[in-house]
Design an enzyme around this catalytic site. Structure first.
Site, PDB file in Angstrom:
ATOM      1  N   TYR A  24      94.477 101.920 -48.409  1.00 27.95           N
ATOM      2  CA  TYR A  24      95.765 101.747 -47.712  1.00 27.95           C
ATOM      3  C   TYR A  24      96.675 100.893 -48.598  1.00 27.95           C
ATOM      4  O   TYR A  24      97.171  99.848 -48.211  1.00 27.95           O
ATOM      5  CB  TYR A  24      95.545 101.076 -46.356  1.00 27.95           C
ATOM      6  CG  TYR A  24      96.730 101.207 -45.407  1.00 27.95           C
ATOM      7  CD1 TYR A  24      97.046 102.441 -44.843  1.00 27.95           C
ATOM      8  CD2 TYR A  24      97.520 100.104 -45.085  1.00 27.95           C
ATOM      9  CE1 TYR A  24      98.116 102.565 -43.980  1.00 27.95           C
ATOM     10  CE2 TYR A  24      98.599 100.227 -44.202  1.00 27.95           C
ATOM     11  CZ  TYR A  24      98.886 101.453 -43.658  1.00 27.95           C
ATOM     12  OH  TYR A  24      99.952 101.589 -42.795  1.00 27.95           O
ATOM     13  N   GLY A  25      96.872 101.374 -49.839  1.00 32.40           N
ATOM     14  CA  GLY A  25      97.755 100.670 -50.763  1.00 32.40           C
ATOM     15  C   GLY A  25      99.058 101.442 -50.887  1.00 32.40           C
ATOM     16  O   GLY A  25      99.583 101.988 -49.906  1.00 32.40           O
ATOM     17  N   GLN A  27      99.956 104.440 -52.271  1.00 33.47           N
ATOM     18  CA  GLN A  27      99.940 105.840 -51.808  1.00 33.47           C
ATOM     19  C   GLN A  27      99.264 105.984 -50.450  1.00 33.47           C
ATOM     20  O   GLN A  27      99.689 106.805 -49.630  1.00 33.47           O
ATOM     21  CB  GLN A  27      99.211 106.729 -52.819  1.00 33.47           C
ATOM     22  CG  GLN A  27     100.015 107.057 -54.057  1.00 33.47           C
ATOM     23  CD  GLN A  27     101.219 107.930 -53.760  1.00 33.47           C
ATOM     24  OE1 GLN A  27     101.170 108.855 -52.960  1.00 33.47           O
ATOM     25  NE2 GLN A  27     102.335 107.644 -54.413  1.00 33.47           N
ATOM     26  N   ARG A  47      87.262  99.070 -46.511  1.00 33.05           N
ATOM     27  CA  ARG A  47      86.017  98.300 -46.653  1.00 33.05           C
ATOM     28  C   ARG A  47      85.994  97.174 -45.630  1.00 33.05           C
ATOM     29  O   ARG A  47      87.058  96.771 -45.111  1.00 33.05           O
ATOM     30  CB  ARG A  47      85.897  97.757 -48.078  1.00 33.05           C
ATOM     31  CG  ARG A  47      87.129  97.016 -48.546  1.00 33.05           C
ATOM     32  CD  ARG A  47      87.051  96.686 -50.013  1.00 33.05           C
ATOM     33  NE  ARG A  47      88.364  96.260 -50.515  1.00 33.05           N
ATOM     34  CZ  ARG A  47      88.595  95.902 -51.752  1.00 33.05           C
ATOM     35  NH1 ARG A  47      87.634  95.940 -52.640  1.00 33.05           N
ATOM     36  NH2 ARG A  47      89.796  95.524 -52.134  1.00 33.05           N
ATOM     37  N   SER A  50      88.686  94.172 -44.956  1.00 29.36           N
ATOM     38  CA  SER A  50      89.931  94.540 -45.633  1.00 29.36           C
ATOM     39  C   SER A  50      91.148  93.905 -44.952  1.00 29.36           C
ATOM     40  O   SER A  50      91.299  93.974 -43.729  1.00 29.36           O
ATOM     41  CB  SER A  50      90.105  96.060 -45.634  1.00 29.36           C
ATOM     42  OG  SER A  50      91.416  96.385 -46.048  1.00 29.36           O
ATOM     43  N   HIS A 106      95.799 111.801 -58.337  1.00 29.91           N
ATOM     44  CA  HIS A 106      95.911 111.704 -59.788  1.00 29.91           C
ATOM     45  C   HIS A 106      94.669 112.390 -60.346  1.00 29.91           C
ATOM     46  O   HIS A 106      93.574 112.216 -59.799  1.00 29.91           O
ATOM     47  CB  HIS A 106      95.965 110.230 -60.205  1.00 29.91           C
ATOM     48  CG  HIS A 106      96.264 109.999 -61.653  1.00 29.91           C
ATOM     49  ND1 HIS A 106      96.757 110.976 -62.498  1.00 29.91           N
ATOM     50  CD2 HIS A 106      96.157 108.888 -62.413  1.00 29.91           C
ATOM     51  CE1 HIS A 106      96.933 110.453 -63.703  1.00 29.91           C
ATOM     52  NE2 HIS A 106      96.570 109.189 -63.679  1.00 29.91           N
ATOM     53  N   ASP A 189     100.679 112.581 -67.226  1.00 28.16           N
ATOM     54  CA  ASP A 189     100.980 111.312 -66.569  1.00 28.16           C
ATOM     55  C   ASP A 189     100.598 110.135 -67.470  1.00 28.16           C
ATOM     56  O   ASP A 189     101.374 109.190 -67.655  1.00 28.16           O
ATOM     57  CB  ASP A 189     100.191 111.255 -65.254  1.00 28.16           C
ATOM     58  CG  ASP A 189     100.775 110.264 -64.272  1.00 28.16           C
ATOM     59  OD1 ASP A 189     101.914 110.485 -63.838  1.00 28.16           O
ATOM     60  OD2 ASP A 189     100.103 109.270 -63.940  1.00 28.16           O
ATOM     61  N   GLU A 193     103.119 107.379 -69.229  1.00 29.75           N
ATOM     62  CA  GLU A 193     102.976 105.940 -68.988  1.00 29.75           C
ATOM     63  C   GLU A 193     102.959 105.161 -70.290  1.00 29.75           C
ATOM     64  O   GLU A 193     103.504 104.063 -70.365  1.00 29.75           O
ATOM     65  CB  GLU A 193     101.696 105.675 -68.183  1.00 29.75           C
ATOM     66  CG  GLU A 193     101.884 106.005 -66.706  1.00 29.75           C
ATOM     67  CD  GLU A 193     100.591 106.189 -65.945  1.00 29.75           C
ATOM     68  OE1 GLU A 193     100.670 106.531 -64.754  1.00 29.75           O
ATOM     69  OE2 GLU A 193      99.503 106.022 -66.531  1.00 29.75           O
ATOM     70  N   GLU A 225     123.780  93.976 -71.967  1.00 26.57           N
ATOM     71  CA  GLU A 225     123.929  95.218 -72.740  1.00 26.57           C
ATOM     72  C   GLU A 225     122.647  96.051 -72.722  1.00 26.57           C
ATOM     73  O   GLU A 225     122.679  97.241 -72.453  1.00 26.57           O
ATOM     74  CB  GLU A 225     124.285  94.899 -74.204  1.00 26.57           C
ATOM     75  CG  GLU A 225     125.718  94.461 -74.416  1.00 26.57           C
ATOM     76  CD  GLU A 225     126.732  95.550 -74.075  1.00 26.57           C
ATOM     77  OE1 GLU A 225     126.365  96.743 -74.008  1.00 26.57           O
ATOM     78  OE2 GLU A 225     127.910  95.192 -73.850  1.00 26.57           O
TER      79      GLU A 225
HETATM   80  N1  LIG Z   1     101.080 103.888 -57.110  1.00 19.20           N
HETATM   81  C1  LIG Z   1     101.759 105.025 -57.293  1.00 19.20           C
HETATM   82  O1  LIG Z   1     102.989 105.042 -57.326  1.00 19.20           O
HETATM   83  C2  LIG Z   1     101.042 106.349 -57.420  1.00 19.20           C
HETATM   84  C3  LIG Z   1     101.787 107.521 -57.574  1.00 19.20           C
HETATM   85  C4  LIG Z   1     101.129 108.746 -57.627  1.00 19.20           C
HETATM   86  C5  LIG Z   1      99.735 108.767 -57.566  1.00 19.20           C
HETATM   87  N2  LIG Z   1      99.028 107.607 -57.466  1.00 19.20           N
HETATM   88  C6  LIG Z   1      97.559 107.678 -57.379  1.00 19.20           C
HETATM   89  O2  LIG Z   1      97.170 107.328 -56.055  1.00 19.20           O
HETATM   90  C7  LIG Z   1      95.875 106.700 -56.092  1.00 19.20           C
HETATM   91  C8  LIG Z   1      95.980 105.351 -55.409  1.00 19.20           C
HETATM   92  O3  LIG Z   1      96.830 104.522 -56.184  1.00 19.20           O
HETATM   93  P1  LIG Z   1      97.598 103.299 -55.516  1.00 19.20           P
HETATM   94  O4  LIG Z   1      98.539 102.770 -56.538  1.00 19.20           O
HETATM   95  O5  LIG Z   1      98.091 103.700 -54.188  1.00 19.20           O
HETATM   96  O6  LIG Z   1      96.362 102.286 -55.324  1.00 19.20           O
HETATM   97  P2  LIG Z   1      96.410 100.811 -54.751  1.00 19.20           P
HETATM   98  O7  LIG Z   1      97.688 100.519 -54.060  1.00 19.20           O
HETATM   99  O8  LIG Z   1      95.991  99.852 -55.827  1.00 19.20           O
HETATM  100  O9  LIG Z   1      95.203 100.907 -53.674  1.00 19.20           O
HETATM  101  C9  LIG Z   1      94.891  99.818 -52.917  1.00 19.20           C
HETATM  102  C10 LIG Z   1      93.925 100.256 -51.826  1.00 19.20           C
HETATM  103  O10 LIG Z   1      92.654 100.560 -52.403  1.00 19.20           O
HETATM  104  C11 LIG Z   1      91.652  99.826 -51.716  1.00 19.20           C
HETATM  105  N3  LIG Z   1      90.565  99.431 -52.597  1.00 19.20           N
HETATM  106  C12 LIG Z   1      90.646  98.739 -53.752  1.00 19.20           C
HETATM  107  N4  LIG Z   1      89.417  98.525 -54.252  1.00 19.20           N
HETATM  108  C13 LIG Z   1      88.560  99.076 -53.369  1.00 19.20           C
HETATM  109  C14 LIG Z   1      87.146  99.167 -53.333  1.00 19.20           C
HETATM  110  N5  LIG Z   1      86.376  98.653 -54.306  1.00 19.20           N
HETATM  111  N6  LIG Z   1      86.572  99.791 -52.265  1.00 19.20           N
HETATM  112  C15 LIG Z   1      87.338 100.324 -51.290  1.00 19.20           C
HETATM  113  N7  LIG Z   1      88.685 100.270 -51.270  1.00 19.20           N
HETATM  114  C16 LIG Z   1      89.272  99.649 -52.310  1.00 19.20           C
HETATM  115  C17 LIG Z   1      92.361  98.580 -51.240  1.00 19.20           C
HETATM  116  O11 LIG Z   1      91.599  98.047 -50.193  1.00 19.20           O
HETATM  117  P3  LIG Z   1      91.996  96.692 -49.431  1.00 19.20           P
HETATM  118  O12 LIG Z   1      93.099  97.119 -48.502  1.00 19.20           O
HETATM  119  O13 LIG Z   1      90.748  96.320 -48.739  1.00 19.20           O
HETATM  120  O14 LIG Z   1      92.441  95.727 -50.476  1.00 19.20           O
HETATM  121  C18 LIG Z   1      93.710  99.126 -50.826  1.00 19.20           C
HETATM  122  O15 LIG Z   1      93.670  99.617 -49.507  1.00 19.20           O
HETATM  123  C19 LIG Z   1      95.486 106.623 -57.544  1.00 19.20           C
HETATM  124  O16 LIG Z   1      94.697 107.733 -57.867  1.00 19.20           O
HETATM  125  C20 LIG Z   1      96.819 106.688 -58.279  1.00 19.20           C
HETATM  126  O17 LIG Z   1      96.742 107.156 -59.601  1.00 19.20           O
HETATM  127  C21 LIG Z   1      99.642 106.400 -57.368  1.00 19.20           C
END
Ligand SMILES: NC(=O)c1ccc[n+]([C@@H]2O[C@H](COP(=O)([O-])OP(=O)(O)OC[C@H]3O[C@@H](n4cnc5c(N)ncnc54)[C@H](OP(=O)(O)O)[C@@H]3O)[C@@H](O)[C@H]2O)c1
Length: 323
Positions: A24-25, A27, A47, A50, A106, A189, A193, A225
């Protein structure tokens, strides 16, 4: 180009299906809320302990612990950070139903073999081309974000239908779903980056700022600038394309751009871009990402702290009235 929009896509493959959003980050939040608002039965897998549980439930979403949420799912979408997909997949694999669908936003972890999904699973990609905050706000405005989609494994024969219905349910079908592959999405991608928008553009701005300051220009002027005008060109390119942007600026700026742009981005830069692409394809970056995670993100934390201390950032703070 194979681009599909809502009227071309059958929503039925997700009807009556339970979707588990793992994470729940950035995306996860956007996709879970868009799915719920599209009428999909969605549960957010988190988890134990969380910090995201309270926020997800306050938004009206159902939450559950990972094992439980995965075992009750028809579709599981992996929206945790890419570098933990390998460990996370190992943990959830025994709980995935036979013939379930496993989705990604991704292609990295499948393309570079961090995850090798069980053969009975449908494996698909729906990769929105932008951050979750925008995916959600566009959906709420009745619009959508363009996305790439792909199928890696079609165990049940339904993978294509599920992928497209999923892309439609998170709102991407309003803008367009473009057929791709896990490899193409991941490689393009990761290349961008490093070599274009997120890697090279900020370094170009820093180099320009430092060149002007070393040449005796006041840091505030150099900042305005070299950094302060970035949003203007981004908006013009978004609205009119690169050719239209050039037509919209003054003749002075247009001629300067014509004479200067190719001197800076010369053949040597293009050669290095090719090198970056070759290294990405060879898996060099995926190895770096795994190593970074194993080290507790030491390099990223050091770089963030160093960037905060630079003259450029201090100038930005002064201009914002905070320095
Ligand atoms: N960010 C972007 O703009 C974007 C764009 C397109 C695609 N994507 C893709 O979308 C996917 C997710 O990216 P994101 O940036 O959304 O990720 P993110 O924000 O870093 O994800 C955070 C979430 O992952 C959970 N998490 C982290 N470590 C964990 C673990 N060890 N076990 C279980 N849950 C865990 C966290 O849990 P807690 O809540 O418990 O901390 C939180 O809910 C990736 O594949 C990324 O490449 C991202």
């Amino acid at each position: 180009m194979d681009l599909l929009r809502d009227p071309d896509i059958d929503p039925a493959p997700l009807t009556g299906k339970r979707v588990t959003v793992l994470g729940y980050g950035n995306q996860g939040r956007a996709q879970a809320l868009n799915l719920k608002d599209s009428g999909i039965d969605v549960v957010v897998a988190l988890r134990g302990g969380s910090g995201s549980r309270v926020e997800a439930e306050a938004s009206g979403l159902q939450t559950a612990l990972i094992e439980q949420a995965v075992s009750s799912a028809d579709v599981v979408i992996m929206l945790a950070p890419d570098e933990i997909h390998a460990a996370l997949y190992r943990a959830i694999e025994p709980h995935l139903r036979a013939g379930a669908a496993l989705g990604f936003s991704h292609g990295l972890s499948v393309r570079f073999d961090l995850v090798s999904p069980r053969p009975d699973l449908d494996v698909f990609l729906v990769a929105p081309k932008g951050p979750g905050t925008a995916l959600r706000s566009l959906y709420e405005e009745g619009k959508g974000m363009i996305a790439l989609w792909a199928v890696h494994q079609n165990a049940t024969g339904n993978a294509r239908g599920i992928a497209l219905a999923y892309g439609r349910a998170i709102g991407c079908g309003r803008a367009g779903l473009i057929a791709s592959t896990f490899a193409e999405e991941a490689e393009a991608d990761l290349f961008n980056e490093q070599a274009v928008v997120w890697g090279a553009v900020p370094e170009l701005l820093i180099a320009g700022f430092e060149t002007l300051v070393e040449g005796g220009v006041a840091p505030e002027v150099a900042y305005l600038e070299c950094v302060g005008e970035l949003h203007l060109i981004a908006e013009l390119i978004e609205a009119r394309g690169i050719a239209g942007m050039r037509e919209a600026i003054s003749n002075t700026a247009e001629l300067g751009a014509l004479l200067g742009g190719k001197r800076i981005i010369d053949d040597a830069v293009r050669q290095r871009m090719k090198q970056v692409l070759a290294e990405v394809r060879a898996g060099r970056f995926a190895d770096e990402l795994s190593a970074e995670e194993s080290s507790g993100y030491a390099r990223l934390r050091r770089a963030r702290a160093e960037a905060r201390r630079t003259l450029l950032e201090r100038t930005r703070e002064r201009l914002a009235g905070r320095g």
